[in-house]
Design an enzyme around this catalytic site. Structure first.
Site, PDB file in Angstrom:
ATOM      1  N   ASP A  32      28.895  42.366  44.381  1.00 15.43           N
ATOM      2  CA  ASP A  32      29.989  41.147  44.671  1.00 15.43           C
ATOM      3  C   ASP A  32      30.053  40.578  43.160  1.00 15.43           C
ATOM      4  O   ASP A  32      28.927  40.309  42.472  1.00 15.43           O
ATOM      5  CB  ASP A  32      29.682  40.385  45.598  1.00 15.43           C
ATOM      6  CG  ASP A  32      30.851  39.450  46.254  1.00 15.43           C
ATOM      7  OD1 ASP A  32      31.946  39.708  45.490  1.00 15.43           O
ATOM      8  OD2 ASP A  32      30.842  38.640  46.728  1.00 15.43           O
ATOM      9  N   SER A  77      35.986  48.244  50.590  1.00 15.80           N
ATOM     10  CA  SER A  77      35.862  47.999  52.125  1.00 15.80           C
ATOM     11  C   SER A  77      37.262  48.459  52.688  1.00 15.80           C
ATOM     12  O   SER A  77      38.253  48.314  52.052  1.00 15.80           O
ATOM     13  CB  SER A  77      35.438  46.595  52.267  1.00 15.80           C
ATOM     14  OG  SER A  77      36.561  45.873  52.133  1.00 15.80           O
ATOM     15  N   ASN A  80      39.418  45.821  51.635  1.00 12.40           N
ATOM     16  CA  ASN A  80      39.967  45.650  50.417  1.00 12.40           C
ATOM     17  C   ASN A  80      41.326  45.951  50.072  1.00 12.40           C
ATOM     18  O   ASN A  80      41.956  45.799  49.152  1.00 12.40           O
ATOM     19  CB  ASN A  80      39.002  46.149  49.398  1.00 12.40           C
ATOM     20  CG  ASN A  80      37.775  45.552  49.246  1.00 12.40           C
ATOM     21  OD1 ASN A  80      36.592  46.035  48.916  1.00 12.40           O
ATOM     22  ND2 ASN A  80      37.648  44.164  49.295  1.00 12.40           N
ATOM     23  N   TRP A  81      42.089  46.982  51.095  1.00 11.42           N
ATOM     24  CA  TRP A  81      43.518  47.131  50.747  1.00 11.42           C
ATOM     25  C   TRP A  81      44.400  46.082  50.655  1.00 11.42           C
ATOM     26  O   TRP A  81      45.316  46.400  50.095  1.00 11.42           O
ATOM     27  CB  TRP A  81      43.817  48.146  51.892  1.00 11.42           C
ATOM     28  CG  TRP A  81      43.059  49.598  52.185  1.00 11.42           C
ATOM     29  CD1 TRP A  81      42.130  49.658  52.954  1.00 11.42           C
ATOM     30  CD2 TRP A  81      42.905  50.731  50.968  1.00 11.42           C
ATOM     31  NE1 TRP A  81      41.660  50.984  52.698  1.00 11.42           N
ATOM     32  CE2 TRP A  81      42.268  51.583  51.580  1.00 11.42           C
ATOM     33  CE3 TRP A  81      43.817  51.094  50.038  1.00 11.42           C
ATOM     34  CZ2 TRP A  81      41.970  52.807  51.069  1.00 11.42           C
ATOM     35  CZ3 TRP A  81      43.553  52.242  49.633  1.00 11.42           C
ATOM     36  CH2 TRP A  81      42.650  53.287  50.086  1.00 11.42           C
ATOM     37  N   ARG A 209      27.059  36.409  52.703  1.00 13.24           N
ATOM     38  CA  ARG A 209      27.518  36.824  54.206  1.00 13.24           C
ATOM     39  C   ARG A 209      27.339  38.488  54.146  1.00 13.24           C
ATOM     40  O   ARG A 209      27.189  39.043  53.062  1.00 13.24           O
ATOM     41  CB  ARG A 209      28.920  36.521  54.559  1.00 13.24           C
ATOM     42  CG  ARG A 209      29.863  36.637  53.128  1.00 13.24           C
ATOM     43  CD  ARG A 209      31.141  36.311  53.409  1.00 13.24           C
ATOM     44  NE  ARG A 209      32.032  36.252  52.330  1.00 13.24           N
ATOM     45  CZ  ARG A 209      32.138  35.155  51.462  1.00 13.24           C
ATOM     46  NH1 ARG A 209      31.973  33.957  52.093  1.00 13.24           N
ATOM     47  NH2 ARG A 209      32.861  35.341  50.508  1.00 13.24           N
TER      48      ARG A 209
HETATM   49  C1  FPP Z   1      33.721  43.110  44.491  1.00 12.00           C
HETATM   50  O1  FPP Z   1      33.722  41.942  43.882  1.00 12.00           O
HETATM   51  C2  FPP Z   1      33.788  44.272  43.998  1.00 12.00           C
HETATM   52  C3  FPP Z   1      34.543  45.318  44.623  1.00 12.00           C
HETATM   53  C4  FPP Z   1      35.538  45.281  45.649  1.00 12.00           C
HETATM   54  C5  FPP Z   1      34.652  46.687  43.799  1.00 12.00           C
HETATM   55  C6  FPP Z   1      33.755  47.193  43.461  1.00 12.00           C
HETATM   56  C7  FPP Z   1      34.016  48.423  42.564  1.00 12.00           C
HETATM   57  C8  FPP Z   1      33.221  48.720  41.373  1.00 12.00           C
HETATM   58  C9  FPP Z   1      32.109  48.327  40.809  1.00 12.00           C
HETATM   59  C10 FPP Z   1      34.069  49.846  40.442  1.00 12.00           C
HETATM   60  C11 FPP Z   1      33.336  50.887  40.165  1.00 12.00           C
HETATM   61  C12 FPP Z   1      32.907  51.441  41.356  1.00 12.00           C
HETATM   62  C13 FPP Z   1      32.313  52.710  41.289  1.00 12.00           C
HETATM   63  C14 FPP Z   1      31.845  53.380  42.639  1.00 12.00           C
HETATM   64  C15 FPP Z   1      32.195  53.576  40.094  1.00 12.00           C
HETATM   65  P1  FPP Z   1      35.093  41.116  43.800  1.00 12.00           P
HETATM   66  O2  FPP Z   1      36.264  41.769  43.183  1.00 12.00           O
HETATM   67  O3  FPP Z   1      35.386  40.636  45.061  1.00 12.00           O
HETATM   68  O4  FPP Z   1      34.715  39.921  42.902  1.00 12.00           O
HETATM   69  P2  FPP Z   1      35.099  38.458  43.231  1.00 12.00           P
HETATM   70  O5  FPP Z   1      34.396  37.966  44.577  1.00 12.00           O
HETATM   71  O6  FPP Z   1      34.251  37.678  41.885  1.00 12.00           O
HETATM   72  O7  FPP Z   1      36.632  38.278  42.938  1.00 12.00           O
END
Ligand code: FPP
Length: 256
Positions: A32, A77, A80-81, A209
């Site tokens: 995250d 997740s 996330n869609w 969480r």
């Molecule tokens: C959560 O951070 C992150 C994600 C939903 C995507 C994770 C994906 C990667 C690390 C890309 C690479 C993956 C692989 C398997 C190579 P957030 O976007 O919710 O962060 P924020 O809460 O600061 O907005």
């Protein structure tokens, strides 16, 4: 490229006070803070995810060096869609690029590539790249890297129940088997199959969480939080988490 240096555990830096006889078998990470990392740098969110992929590389390498057997990372997740279409596509693209770029190194270092979640809903290019990597690395004997993709803990439990029902209909399970179903058998129907439950769940970025991650499996996991955004997560942060884990008193409901 991944470059697995095997020397770290025997010398240098701060791993000396890690107890190598008590390394967590299974580490799970909620990756995250990518978006906030990018925002701080005035970059588009997708650059945060890209940097998150780099962090993943570092941490797979370090976990492998330390002797961790399973590393499960929450990459996308079931919820996330609902993100903007462009962000979803960018994450999918990054996954394909990661597999293309890192496959040889992962394979050379004996990593077993695996997924948890319903990957059938991902774009075709992603499914193909994942299945190809899974097939080619299935006989490796090193760390298992589980990419949690289109993964949700509630969805996983529902899916397990549906598969139990299918096995009943196909006479693989009897009514008595179902009435006597125990936790181990139920667990084997989850995406994580026969893997051990995570010993520790790491969530960077300051959120505290679970966000629908490994709901069944985390019954006795230790939780470790940090304010660092995932793209900045270093091997020293991993060591801190492991050291902290090693000082916990795990009682599994008993007394010590
Ligand atoms: C959560 O951070 C992150 C994600 C939903 C995507 C994770 C994906 C990667 C690390 C890309 C690479 C993956 C692989 C398997 C190579 P957030 O976007 O919710 O962060 P924020 O809460 O600061 O907005």
């Amino acid at each position: 490229m991944l470059n697995f240096i095997k020397s770290d555990k025997n010398n240098k830096y701060d791993s000396e006070d890690i107890n190598f006889s008590n390394i967590p078998k299974h580490i799970a990470i909620i990756m995250d803070g990518n978006g906030r990392w990018a925002k701080k740098k005035n970059l588009p969110r997708t650059m945060g995810h890209k940097a998150g992929g780099e962090a993943l590389k570092r941490i797979v390498r370090e976990c492998s060096d330390l002797g961790v057997k399973y590393l499960t990372v929450y990459a996308f997740s079931t919820e996330n869609w609902i993100r903007p279409k462009e962000e979803v596509s960018a994450i999918m693209r990054l996954i394909v690029e990661f597999l293309k770029r890192e496959f040889n190194e992962l394979h050379k270092n004996n990593v077993i590539l695996n997924t948890v979640g319903d990957i059938s809903k991902l774009p075709e290019s992603c499914i193909t790249a994942l299945n190809d990597a899974k097939e080619k690395t299935k006989n490796n004997t090193g760390i298992m890297l589980n990419l949690a993709l289109n993964y949700g803990g509630r969805n996983e439990i529902l899916n397990a129940i549906k598969n139990i029902f299918k096995d009943y209909e196909n006479n693989k399970l009897s009514k008595d088997d179902i009435l006597n179903l125990n936790e181990d058998v139920f667990s084997s129907y989850l995406y994580t199959g026969d893997m051990p439950d995570p010993d520790i769940i790491i969530r960077p970025s300051g959120e505290k969480r679970l966000s629908n991650f490994l709901l069944w499996q985390c019954a006795y996991s230790e939780f470790w939080y940090s304010n660092i955004n995932w793209p900045d997560f270093s091997k020293e942060d991993l060591h801190n988490a492991i050291r902290d884990y090693q000082n916990r008193n795990r009682r599994f409901g008993g007394v010590k």
